[in-house]
Write an enzyme that holds these catalytic residues in place. Structure first.
Site, PDB file in Angstrom:
ATOM      1  CB  CYS A 104      -0.926   0.002   1.209  1.00  0.00           C
ATOM      2  SG  CYS A 104      -0.022   0.141   2.758  1.00  0.00           S
ATOM      3  CB  ALA A 121       4.115  -0.389   2.156  1.00  0.00           C
ATOM      4  NE  ARG A 133      11.808  -1.076   2.123  1.00  0.00           N
ATOM      5  CZ  ARG A 133      11.825  -1.521   0.866  1.00  0.00           C
ATOM      6  NH1 ARG A 133      10.983  -2.458   0.491  1.00  0.00           N
ATOM      7  NH2 ARG A 133      12.662  -1.034  -0.013  1.00  0.00           N
ATOM      8  CG  HIS A 188       7.226   4.845  -4.233  1.00  0.00           C
ATOM      9  ND1 HIS A 188       7.050   3.936  -5.247  1.00  0.00           N
ATOM     10  CD2 HIS A 188       7.565   4.112  -3.147  1.00  0.00           C
ATOM     11  CE1 HIS A 188       7.282   2.717  -4.810  1.00  0.00           C
ATOM     12  NE2 HIS A 188       7.607   2.802  -3.530  1.00  0.00           N
TER      13      HIS A 188
END
Lengths: 458, 551, 458, 551
Positions: free
Chosen positions: B71, B74, B105, B204
């Site tokens: 999503c 994230a 991550r 992003h």
């Protein structure tokens, strides 16, 4: 120092959680749903939830974790997720062909207020649910409780949706194993079988989340409780709920719905909790405890008496889920270890008083909190160091910074294998735990011993 | 003839008709779904003008279709902002989102001193409860920021909204502003609720906007160095950025800021002082590159340090940009030096890997970049696709004008950026740029993945679990690359699976040493004897000697 | 440095053994004899032998180890031990009431040349052996072979003394499990049962040397192979001997004496050796391999495929007994690990060539010796370091000096628990071994990682 | 009424008739065995003149009776010589004996520097093979010594014979002599074959002889110090010697040599320069004390540092010997200082342990010494005995003249020792000794264990497994002390078992800190809840609710 900003001085916090000792409901619901045979869990919310839960479960089990999502976008968030869910149900039954879709909600769909039973009825009416297939659901708002609550809610849904009040009682009992490993569920089944007790164990993730490598991927492996078994659960003689937080709601629901008497026990981790479990099975089934079980008990006890000197008076810090911690703490205290810092992130009023009761005999101040976090836990340790910490993989940062050995226990374990295969419940599980504890303590002893005290025989 | 063979040896990839494969992949779907997926599954064909077929991308995932995607949160908190060590990244919402994005991550970071701030091992959350959802969470957010400040005294605090935050009406930006004033440190917020957009990609974009708006340009301190660049879209998974840093340093190139592997708040704040932006992951960071050019006059070029050849090419591009003989010579010297070991291992590994098939379904640029590494050891990428990319990542930026803005994209703010009155300083004149372009250096451009892939390969956007299985059964690749969710389902089919998000705790794979690591890793995976044990002897040889010898 | 005098430079030795990788025959014979139900092992020699063997076995198993001795004094050494043994037999049957006395010799009685069968006949003639009771024996000179040889000899004695050639073949097979842990013998029995194969397992020390703590000491606990079962071994369909060194002599003896066909297999440690064992059981019994076994196999393989990156190319040093080392080395090589220094103290010609064959594909120089010692092993490591060592507790000195992780495996393990309870044979045993190896390697990785590379997920 | 109750609660110890217990203990034995054991099982009774009944001791163990005892090799190599770190102790024989005595005794040693020699972690053996037994092992022994010398260059090498060595005729003493000459280092041998004597005790004697003959007196270097003593019969199990060294040092007493905990070859060589020998384990070392007095004129006194009271008493004895006010004052000061913590813990632990019963069957002095520690926390020793002691250890040295020398004892060499022509130097005049004796300091004396034990306690020499079980069932002691072989059989009976050879990896228990350690250890053992779980709930409460509630 990895956690270089954690100060020794403890400052009260009311709003900020740092390094949580819990996660959210939906992942627990997803895990529980994987314990139904041929079931596809479904996350009703943004697709990120599903991705996160699948990732975390996958890292913990190192197994495929299949689940679908309603893939909310902004539109669904505004207008509600009904069309997403109906479309999902259609697609899932068409493409992935499960027998059951187990829907859990998320903070998003809960905040919107989606009514899953209504949507599900609509899907049924629209013919999106093939005959003989099921859509069940649990409400699992992320802002209430924790992953354990979600597990409990989905487990309860199994009872709510499937259990049928039969004409006569069957010679079987229900065992709700709680939020434990697949290996633990398997061990609980084995113990019941060994006792000669026919049991419906639900959920049952064994052979789902610890399946073999065979060169073949099966979307629905052979594990999981069957619908048939769940139906019959309403006619069982009684229900044994293992763990208040994870298993009691389902047991109560069965009682309410089908009048199945229920017993609440601690998770059978360690000697006395397993004793209680065995004793209940014995009384329920009206059987003698077989030699094989007595043998296992005696072997566990043998390790305790043989190695007591290494357990005695060792201070421990524990982080985990409430049901596990209660049993674990009791086990540790029973072998004269001192669990002195105990943190769960899962809120719950009974937890602290239960731990206080268990640790009453520990000759040391005991810190305990439900709804705490690992940051506080770490600060406790800085103020009053321990010999060993037990909990999930996130503790490795504390372990390294404070140079304390760590025994991995609970959820999630992301950096070692074994938990999926080797149980920690039952007497055998207790033996494994003791072996792990001893390995950790004795490795440390060996490491730190001055040369003249480096021992061949321990 | 069916193109999909369950449980039988795959025919040579050449003998498989990709169009038939595509038909079979979508045959099982309901009609509407099949139609939609049909647009996202493309048989590649590169025209003489380098044109490629149009692919459906950055569209909604169909509910119920098991997807790789995550999503917006994230993408924003997890991917772009997460790797910055000295930010207190505070997740505003129920506990889950903060928990799942905590240390998972593998973004590595290396503070210069043991005293320097590093909050990456920490997870900060407001852990919203029932009553907060009912009565609003702003109060708790405010309190949490104060508590974080009191305990940690960070340089800046960033706030990330999770799904319910927008719905309950918390105004996180106002809270941020208030707290910024009250505490005298930078506090800024991201409305990256999980339902925004159709994938991480929205996150992003939100992250890019926020960091540009709130941080970039705050500090005019300039780092020393003749060739000062930023590295954009490199997140230092498994130490990739360290390797790139090593190579750049060796070449004498100064890295001003990385967005955002091994990064700090100050790097972002002074990143506008660099003279060139180099973009690794086009998808996740091109907005920042674009905006910095517009506001500060810094040109950007696409680079790629994945693959020894690509790394060399990228270094040469940078050298060319600076138009400096000394730098060019130095770069050539370094490349020659580094390639000795690379070529040795390449040859060794290639001998064992040549001709084997790979599939890559991952990310927004990795599915492209890693094809270079496979090619270097003779492996063919028979199919690839992105998890959250847009058409430009597949087809190249030239299609940008044709991309329709739909409702999901529209909801993401598009910042209006103008040249900074004081700081705008074009690094190159228009003439210089034109000259460099003539000389083969392209600016503000990315050619996309498809043009680099062979004809007849299958390009699949947002591949589903169902399609994944069918593709493996059809082609029986030697290796499959995706993420953690896909890993074990693939491996249960007897095919080694390499994670290209987390690298399976391997890496670095960038740069020259990274290439060597990757060759060896793939060699290990595709040539191991362990895959030969899947059948037990009695499964291979099930007959029972009824009259067993010892009778 | 604990072993500060061990130089890197290797100097050939022909006479001096330093830090042996073996011990003497009688202890193996004593261990084997404990695997007969209601048997008291008897050491025919000085009482120090018996004390040493009992002590070492006790330290390894943390269990009572009962055994008697002929308590030689100088007189017996001069005039022979006949009267000591006869007196011992009388006392033992009177006071300790076993069903069987299993006599093994020592270097002393062997050097003197005591003829045990003759003495035993004399005791019989003098009425010192009650009806229905037995005295069996094995010659176990300490200056031949090793503890494994002694085990093999006493196991052979079981066949020699008890097996009877029956009229018709029984639907059962013999399994000689070799010099393994009680837990391993138990696991071998379980596997056979799971396969539906009736098996006489001998010796069988399970429930003798891993018995429960019950508050009651039983001189003869419930474990051990029964005399009746040993008698019937002569009528079994065939014998499966696990491990050339420890089990082959008994299997051959059964063949010679009772014409029972025998198969020699490697100890079922690891994937392929267990495959071979299962396959033989399957063929012998004419059954299909049950799902449960396939499941175990698949789980073992799952760990291998999931964690392969951590195994691949890791260099190991192994010290142990030949049968174990052969299987272990094969297992390690099968998962792409590189065992490069392999030492057993037990002499035997076949060992080195077998290891050479197994390690042929290892892309590194391999050192192997039968009849070597830990001093040499340590020197090899100094010259060519490894990532992990596996072997008995004595290796901990090398592990500490060289800072190499150690997985304890073999005999004796004097400083940890678990080996008596958790098998390393079979697929499950393989899983345990892999867990131990991974724990060791990953703990080390976690310890040595620079902070930026300290990993949450492995 | 039967004195032995299987599985029932034991009556109060007072209610048990020890004579009846004795009868029942031996009732099961064949007549001859019963007669013999009858002499070794004694109901204690201390006469007004401190006389005690005669006990059979240091006689052969009856074959087939499961004994605690070990052999001569164990006593010589394992106990006495083993703890000396800079000796290469080479076992000549098959591999077993060397292997079993390798690091298993927990003798701690602490070289002064990392370079100093320490061979204790090493096991050296000639590993005799078939052909050596047939053709003789001397050649191999010689070669092994050479190899050991070439690799390790030790100061001295000692050789220990195992059972077959004497039988095959290897002349180890001649080999030793040859090698000594050839290598120029001290090489000496011990004929401690396992069949010598009746227990470890023979080995002690052999070791005493050897070390006296070959080492003591070789080096006339004298350590600085006003009060120079040797500590004899202290093997530094679990660090006991370290604690004693700590206390002595604090008092200003110089320790010249310990036989043989934390010891070195040089200490032995110069031990004759001390002014007093203090004997801890009378059994294992009294020969050395006797011989040193005869040859060098050093008096010996019995000391005991086990038990805080005993430690204090021993210090006072030493102080008294030196007749020095400064020392006496210092000793009193230290005792007062050390007793603060001791008394605190003593009181605390005593409250939980008072009146509980202990049994001790171990060693040649420990079964005596540890009774003091138990007494300090209020625990009663209801029965005790030695594994390998002689009558003097039970009854006191006054019975020495009455002890008959039998065949087994005769085979151990009795060294003839005369005053050293140059070095004999009586440390006290006969008058001084007489004066000190009048003042209560006894020399060359040990009163034995029995006189310190209560009337009616059972003293059992070389207790058997059978007797052990019966004694436990009869008295149900709170704790049982013996060695590793006994440990788990005792514990399986639900009785905690403390090893007094190895201390179960605990210790130190000597001196003041050791006493505190011991109190706490016993507290842990006898008061732990773990012994309450032996019965499962269904064993305590076996009835089944046939109509279970949930029906």
């Amino acid at each position: 120092m990895l956690l270089r900003h954690t100060p020794e001085a403890i400052r009260e916090r009311r709003a900020l959680t740092i390094n949580p000792a819990k996660t959210c409901q939906p992942i627990g619901a997803m895990y529980a749903a994987l314990g139904i045979h041929r079931c596809l869990p479904h996350s009703h919310g943004s697709q990120g939830c599903c991705a996160y839960h699948r990732s975390t479960l996958t890292r913990h089990f190192k197994e495929p974790v299949m689940a679908a999502t309603s893939s909310f976008t902004e539109g669904a968030s505004v207008f509600g997720g009904q069309s997403n869910l109906i479309q999902a149900i259609d697609n899932i039954f068409t493409v992935y062909e499960p027998d059951v879709i187990a829907v859990h909600t998320t903070c998003l769909s809960e905040t919107i207020g989606d009514d899953i039973p209504q949507i599900s009825r609509k899907a049924q009416a629209e013919g999106k649910i093939p005959p003989g297939k099921f859509v069940i659901h649990a409400n699992t708002p992320s802002y209430v409780g924790s992953h354990v609550t979600g597990f409990a809610n989905m487990t309860k849904a199994m009872a709510d949706y499937f259990a049928e009040r039969g004409g006569k009682r069957l010679e079987q009992i229900n065992i709700i194993p709680g939020y434990v490993e697949p290996s633990d569920m398997e061990e609980i089944r084995r113990i019941a079988a060994e006792m000669g007790v026919r049991a419906v164990v639900f959920p049952d993730t064994s052979n789902v989340l610890n399946r073999p490598q065979t060169g073949k991927f099966e979307m629905y492996p052979r594990g999981g409780v069957s619908i048939e078994a769940l139906r019959s659960a309403g006619s069982s003689k009684c229900t044994v709920a293992l763990g208040r937080t994870a298993s009691w709601p389902a047991a109560r629901a069965l009682d309410v719905k089908c009048n199945v008497h229920c017993e609440l026990l601690d998770l059978p981790i360690g000697l006395t909790a397993t004793d209680a479990f065995i004793d209940v099975l014995r009384r329920v089934a009206g059987v003698s405890v077989p030699d094989s079980i007595n043998l296992e008990r005696g072997r566990l006890l043998d390790i305790v008496t043989d190695m007591h000197q290494y357990f005695y008076g060792k201070k421990l810090g524990l982080v985990g889920d409430p049901d596990q911690l209660v049993s674990l703490a009791e086990f540790l205290v029973s072998i004269d270890m001192w669990p002195i810092h105990i943190v769960t992130g899962t809120p719950g009023r009974k937890f602290e008083s239960r731990i206080r009761e268990i640790t009453r005999g520990v000759p040391h101040e005991v810190n305990v909190t439900a709804g705490g976090d690992m940051f506080l836990f770490h600060q406790w340790i800085k103020n009053d160091p321990v010999d060993l910490i037990m909990g999930n993989t996130y503790l490795k940062y504390i372990a390294r910074d404070e140079d304390i050995p760590l025994v991995r226990f609970g959820f999630p374990i992301l950096d070692r294998v074994g938990h999926g295969y080797f149980p920690t419940v039952g007497y055998r599980g207790g033996m494994r735990l003791l072996e792990k504890i001893l390995d950790a303590l004795l490795d440390r002893k060996d490491r730190d011993a001055p040369e003249e005290a480096f021992e061949l025989v321990l | 003839m069916s193109a999909i063979h369950e449980g039988k040896a795959a025919p040579a990839a050449e003998a498989i008709d990709p169009a038939a494969v595509k038909q079979e992949l979508i045959a099982k779907y309901p009609t509407k779904v099949a139609r939609k997926r049909g647009k996202q599954i493309i048989v590649n064909r590169v025209g003489e003008d380098c044109s490629v077929p149009e692919i459906g991308a950055n569209t909604r995932t169909i509910p119920g279709i098991i997807t790789q995607r995550g999503c917006s949160y994230a993408g924003c908190k997890g991917v772009v902002l997460g790797p910055t060590r000295d930010l207190v990244n505070l997740t505003h919402g129920p506990i889950g989102c903060g928990f799942y994005s905590w240390l998972t991550r593998r973004n590595q970071t290396r503070p210069a001193t043991p005293e320097e701030a590093n909050f990456m091992p920490y997870c900060f959350s407001t852990d919203l409860q029932d009553e907060d959802i009912v009565f609003g969470g702003e109060k708790k957010l405010r309190a949490a920021i104060l508590e974080a400040y009191d305990i940690f005294h960070p340089k800046a605090i960033s706030i990330f909204a999770t799904c319910p935050v927008g719905l309950i009406g918390d105004d996180i930006h106002t809270v941020a502003k208030e707290m910024k004033e009250r505490l005298g440190i930078n506090v800024f917020a991201f409305s990256c609720e999980g339902y925004k957009g159709v994938s991480q990609s929205a996150g992003h974009h939100i992250a890019n906007n926020g960091i540009f708006k709130h941080v970039v340009g705050l500090d005019d301190t300039s780092r020393e160095g003749k060739y000062r660049i930023n590295l954009l879209g490199e997140y230092n998974i498994g130490g990739d950025a360290f390797e790139i840093e090593r190579v750049l340093e060796k070449c004498g190139i100064t890295l001003v800021a990385t967005f955002s592997g091994n990064s700090t708040y100050e790097q972002f704040a002074s990143s506008h002082m660099a003279d060139l932006n180099t973009v690794m992951c086009h998808r996740s960071i091109n907005y920042v590159a674009e905006m910095m050019e517009r506001k500060f006059g810094i040109p950007w070029i696409k680079t790629n340090f994945i693959g020894a050849g690509s790394a060399a090419k990228s270094l040469r591009k940078i050298a060319k940009y600076f138009e400096d003989r000394e730098l060019s010579d130095r770069v050539e010297e370094i490349i020659a030096e580094e390639m000795v070991e690379v070529e040795k291992v390449q040859a060794e590994v290639r001998a064992r890997c040549e001709g084997k098939l790979a599939m890559l379904f991952v990310g927004g640029s990795r599915a492209h970049h890693y094809q270079d590494l496979f090619a270097e050891i003779g492996m063919r990428t028979i199919s690839a696709g992105y998890e959250f990319a847009h058409r430009d990542d597949y087809e190249g930026r030239r299609v940008l004008p044709d991309i329709k803005v739909d409702a999901d994209s529209r909801s993401i703010e598009e910042l209006e950026v103008h040249p900074d009155p004081d700081r705008y300083r074009p690094r190159k004149t228009a003439e210089q740029i034109a000259e460099l372009k003539r000389d083969g250096l392209s600016f503000n451009d990315y050619e996309g993945m498809m043009v680099r892939m062979a004809d007849g390969t299958l390009v699949i956007d947002d591949i589903s679990q169902y399609e994944t299985e069918r593709m493996i059964e059809t082609y029986k690749p030697a290796i499959f690359c995706a993420g953690i969710k896909e890993k074990y389902a693939v491996q249960k089919k007897g095919i080694p699976m390499k994670q290209l998000h987390s690298y399976d705790s391997g890496g670095p794979y960038a740069g020259f040493k990274g290439a060597v690591n990757f060759y060896r890793e793939i060699d290990r995976m595709v040539n191991s004897r362990i895959w030969s044990y899947l059948k037990a002897p009695w499964q291979t040889n099930p007959e029972l000697a009824a009259t067993y010898a010892c009778e």
